[in-house]
Design a protein around this motif. Structure first.
Motif, PDB file in Angstrom:
ATOM      1  N   PHE A  59       2.638  -0.542   4.835  1.00  0.00           N
ATOM      2  CA  PHE A  59       1.153  -1.219   4.703  1.00  0.00           C
ATOM      3  C   PHE A  59       0.165  -0.307   4.656  1.00  0.00           C
ATOM      4  O   PHE A  59      -0.791  -0.273   4.288  1.00  0.00           O
ATOM      5  CB  PHE A  59       1.769  -2.388   4.121  1.00  0.00           C
ATOM      6  CG  PHE A  59       2.758  -2.938   3.768  1.00  0.00           C
ATOM      7  CD1 PHE A  59       1.736  -3.481   2.433  1.00  0.00           C
ATOM      8  CD2 PHE A  59       4.129  -3.270   4.183  1.00  0.00           C
ATOM      9  CE1 PHE A  59       2.929  -4.015   1.386  1.00  0.00           C
ATOM     10  CE2 PHE A  59       4.979  -3.890   3.453  1.00  0.00           C
ATOM     11  CZ  PHE A  59       4.355  -4.352   2.061  1.00  0.00           C
ATOM     12  N   ALA A  60      -0.212  -0.041   5.870  1.00  0.00           N
ATOM     13  CA  ALA A  60      -1.594   0.307   5.803  1.00  0.00           C
ATOM     14  C   ALA A  60      -2.114   1.692   5.496  1.00  0.00           C
ATOM     15  O   ALA A  60      -3.132   1.909   4.845  1.00  0.00           O
ATOM     16  CB  ALA A  60      -1.754   0.575   7.327  1.00  0.00           C
ATOM     17  N   ALA A  61      -1.069   2.073   5.601  1.00  0.00           N
ATOM     18  CA  ALA A  61      -1.327   3.719   4.462  1.00  0.00           C
ATOM     19  C   ALA A  61      -0.944   4.022   2.935  1.00  0.00           C
ATOM     20  O   ALA A  61      -2.207   3.984   2.594  1.00  0.00           O
ATOM     21  CB  ALA A  61       0.163   4.661   5.310  1.00  0.00           C
ATOM     22  N   VAL A  62      -0.196   2.912   2.587  1.00  0.00           N
ATOM     23  CA  VAL A  62      -0.249   2.528   0.995  1.00  0.00           C
ATOM     24  C   VAL A  62      -1.226   1.892   0.552  1.00  0.00           C
ATOM     25  O   VAL A  62      -2.370   2.725  -0.295  1.00  0.00           O
ATOM     26  CB  VAL A  62       1.230   1.893   1.031  1.00  0.00           C
ATOM     27  CG1 VAL A  62       0.850   1.328  -0.759  1.00  0.00           C
ATOM     28  CG2 VAL A  62       2.139   2.789   0.922  1.00  0.00           C
ATOM     29  N   THR A  63      -2.161   1.222   1.157  1.00  0.00           N
ATOM     30  CA  THR A  63      -2.999   0.143   0.952  1.00  0.00           C
ATOM     31  C   THR A  63      -3.947   1.047   1.392  1.00  0.00           C
ATOM     32  O   THR A  63      -5.339   0.948   0.456  1.00  0.00           O
ATOM     33  CB  THR A  63      -3.097  -1.113   1.884  1.00  0.00           C
ATOM     34  OG1 THR A  63      -1.904  -2.049   1.934  1.00  0.00           O
ATOM     35  CG2 THR A  63      -4.697  -2.008   1.277  1.00  0.00           C
ATOM     36  N   ALA A  79       2.454   2.397  -6.060  1.00  0.00           N
ATOM     37  CA  ALA A  79       3.010   2.970  -4.728  1.00  0.00           C
ATOM     38  C   ALA A  79       3.405   2.034  -3.488  1.00  0.00           C
ATOM     39  O   ALA A  79       4.399   2.045  -2.197  1.00  0.00           O
ATOM     40  CB  ALA A  79       1.857   3.540  -3.255  1.00  0.00           C
ATOM     41  N   TYR A  80       3.403   0.936  -3.034  1.00  0.00           N
ATOM     42  CA  TYR A  80       3.585  -0.966  -2.790  1.00  0.00           C
ATOM     43  C   TYR A  80       5.030  -0.358  -2.907  1.00  0.00           C
ATOM     44  O   TYR A  80       5.400  -1.204  -2.253  1.00  0.00           O
ATOM     45  CB  TYR A  80       2.598  -1.407  -3.317  1.00  0.00           C
ATOM     46  CG  TYR A  80       1.413  -1.664  -2.721  1.00  0.00           C
ATOM     47  CD1 TYR A  80       0.894  -2.372  -1.287  1.00  0.00           C
ATOM     48  CD2 TYR A  80       0.642  -1.480  -3.246  1.00  0.00           C
ATOM     49  CE1 TYR A  80       0.285  -1.738  -0.490  1.00  0.00           C
ATOM     50  CE2 TYR A  80      -0.563  -2.156  -2.730  1.00  0.00           C
ATOM     51  CZ  TYR A  80      -0.824  -1.642  -1.676  1.00  0.00           C
ATOM     52  OH  TYR A  80      -2.130  -1.935  -0.798  1.00  0.00           O
ATOM     53  N   ILE A  81       6.201   0.071  -3.875  1.00  0.00           N
ATOM     54  CA  ILE A  81       6.947  -0.111  -4.097  1.00  0.00           C
ATOM     55  C   ILE A  81       7.849   1.014  -2.997  1.00  0.00           C
ATOM     56  O   ILE A  81       9.131  -0.063  -1.944  1.00  0.00           O
ATOM     57  CB  ILE A  81       7.851   0.927  -5.321  1.00  0.00           C
ATOM     58  CG1 ILE A  81       6.972   0.047  -6.673  1.00  0.00           C
ATOM     59  CG2 ILE A  81       9.449   0.965  -5.427  1.00  0.00           C
ATOM     60  CD1 ILE A  81       7.592   0.685  -7.925  1.00  0.00           C
ATOM     61  N   TRP A  82       7.099   2.081  -2.461  1.00  0.00           N
ATOM     62  CA  TRP A  82       7.940   2.398  -1.195  1.00  0.00           C
ATOM     63  C   TRP A  82       7.800   1.385   0.130  1.00  0.00           C
ATOM     64  O   TRP A  82       8.620   1.522   0.605  1.00  0.00           O
ATOM     65  CB  TRP A  82       7.020   3.824  -0.997  1.00  0.00           C
ATOM     66  CG  TRP A  82       7.106   4.390   0.591  1.00  0.00           C
ATOM     67  CD1 TRP A  82       8.206   4.830   1.320  1.00  0.00           C
ATOM     68  CD2 TRP A  82       6.633   4.349   1.428  1.00  0.00           C
ATOM     69  NE1 TRP A  82       8.399   5.268   2.456  1.00  0.00           N
ATOM     70  CE2 TRP A  82       7.358   5.120   3.041  1.00  0.00           C
ATOM     71  CE3 TRP A  82       5.120   4.167   1.854  1.00  0.00           C
ATOM     72  CZ2 TRP A  82       6.547   4.996   3.887  1.00  0.00           C
ATOM     73  CZ3 TRP A  82       4.324   4.543   2.873  1.00  0.00           C
ATOM     74  CH2 TRP A  82       5.576   4.856   4.338  1.00  0.00           C
ATOM     75  N   PRO A  83       6.645   0.982   0.526  1.00  0.00           N
ATOM     76  CA  PRO A  83       6.601   0.325   1.864  1.00  0.00           C
ATOM     77  C   PRO A  83       8.043  -1.576   1.578  1.00  0.00           C
ATOM     78  O   PRO A  83       8.381  -1.048   2.119  1.00  0.00           O
ATOM     79  CB  PRO A  83       5.137  -0.075   2.076  1.00  0.00           C
ATOM     80  CG  PRO A  83       4.306  -0.164   0.714  1.00  0.00           C
ATOM     81  CD  PRO A  83       5.438   0.989  -0.352  1.00  0.00           C
ATOM     82  N   ILE A  85      10.404  -1.747  -0.450  1.00  0.00           N
ATOM     83  CA  ILE A  85      11.567  -0.900  -0.213  1.00  0.00           C
ATOM     84  C   ILE A  85      12.100  -0.995   1.588  1.00  0.00           C
ATOM     85  O   ILE A  85      13.513  -1.122   2.275  1.00  0.00           O
ATOM     86  CB  ILE A  85      12.589   0.301  -0.941  1.00  0.00           C
ATOM     87  CG1 ILE A  85      12.005  -0.439  -2.484  1.00  0.00           C
ATOM     88  CG2 ILE A  85      13.242   0.737  -0.060  1.00  0.00           C
ATOM     89  CD1 ILE A  85      12.385   0.500  -3.298  1.00  0.00           C
ATOM     90  N   PHE A  86      11.180   0.187   2.325  1.00  0.00           N
ATOM     91  CA  PHE A  86      11.195   0.272   3.090  1.00  0.00           C
ATOM     92  C   PHE A  86      11.017  -0.707   4.493  1.00  0.00           C
ATOM     93  O   PHE A  86      11.992  -0.879   4.851  1.00  0.00           O
ATOM     94  CB  PHE A  86       9.605   1.615   3.553  1.00  0.00           C
ATOM     95  CG  PHE A  86       9.729   2.147   5.010  1.00  0.00           C
ATOM     96  CD1 PHE A  86      10.512   2.921   5.697  1.00  0.00           C
ATOM     97  CD2 PHE A  86       8.694   2.540   5.710  1.00  0.00           C
ATOM     98  CE1 PHE A  86      10.964   2.936   6.642  1.00  0.00           C
ATOM     99  CE2 PHE A  86       8.467   2.949   7.004  1.00  0.00           C
ATOM    100  CZ  PHE A  86      10.173   3.102   7.804  1.00  0.00           C
ATOM    101  N   ASP A 100       8.825 -11.086  11.331  1.00  0.00           N
ATOM    102  CA  ASP A 100       8.352  -9.332  11.791  1.00  0.00           C
ATOM    103  C   ASP A 100       7.775  -8.840  10.530  1.00  0.00           C
ATOM    104  O   ASP A 100       6.437  -8.335  11.028  1.00  0.00           O
ATOM    105  CB  ASP A 100       9.554  -8.622  12.460  1.00  0.00           C
ATOM    106  CG  ASP A 100      10.046  -9.596  13.877  1.00  0.00           C
ATOM    107  OD1 ASP A 100       9.324 -10.632  14.071  1.00  0.00           O
ATOM    108  OD2 ASP A 100      11.305  -9.354  13.790  1.00  0.00           O
ATOM    109  N   ILE A 101       8.558  -8.356   9.110  1.00  0.00           N
ATOM    110  CA  ILE A 101       7.989  -8.568   8.606  1.00  0.00           C
ATOM    111  C   ILE A 101       6.520  -8.468   7.599  1.00  0.00           C
ATOM    112  O   ILE A 101       5.210  -7.629   7.633  1.00  0.00           O
ATOM    113  CB  ILE A 101       9.189  -7.461   7.549  1.00  0.00           C
ATOM    114  CG1 ILE A 101      10.208  -7.302   8.324  1.00  0.00           C
ATOM    115  CG2 ILE A 101       8.798  -7.486   5.727  1.00  0.00           C
ATOM    116  CD1 ILE A 101       9.963  -6.183   8.022  1.00  0.00           C
TER     117      ILE A 101
END
Length: 128
Positions: A59-63, A79-83, A85-86, A100-101
């Motif tokens: 989330f840090a990277a995508v944001t 791009a937020y779809i990736w984190p 799903i991750f 935790d998430i």
């Protein structure tokens, strides 16, 4: 220059995450004796759970990337779809609780905003 700030964002977020994990010392669901019989265990990491490093760093990277590129592309928010799903996969494989998430994602977003603010004030606004 933005790439260096992106690396600094992710690196600092990861270091902070590991610091908190060492302080919180929360067992992962797959290591919790009370839950072993009721959850599906697909992975068995042995370090601590709170909060998710995958959630915080992704989330840090995508944001950060979204903040840098939002004026160039209206579609960058996908791009937020990736984190998403991750991080959901981390619950599925039995290594994180939902809290935790959520906390990890929140920390990652906050770190990205802090580093983006510093990036903007650096006067060196270049594309990734």
């Amino acid at each position: 220059m933005a790439s260096l700030f992106l690396l600094a964002t992710v690196g600092t977020t990861l270091a902070f995450t590991n610091l908190v994990k060492g302080i919180a010392i929360r067992l992962r669901p797959n290591n919790n004796p009370d839950l072993i019989e009721i959850i599906r265990i697909l992975q068995e990491p042995t370090n601590y759970s709170f909060f998710s490093g995958h959630a915080s760093t992704s989330f840090a990277a995508v944001t950060f990337i979204v903040l840098v590129l939002k004026e160039k592309s209206a579609w960058i928010f996908l791009a937020y779809i990736w984190p998403l799903i991750f991080v959901l996969s981390r619950i599925f494989v039995g290594v994180h609780y939902p809290s935790d998430i959520f906390v990890g994602a929140f920390v990652g977003v906050i770190m990205a905003f802090i580093f983006f603010w510093v990036y903007q004030r650096s006067g060196k606004r270049f594309a990734l």
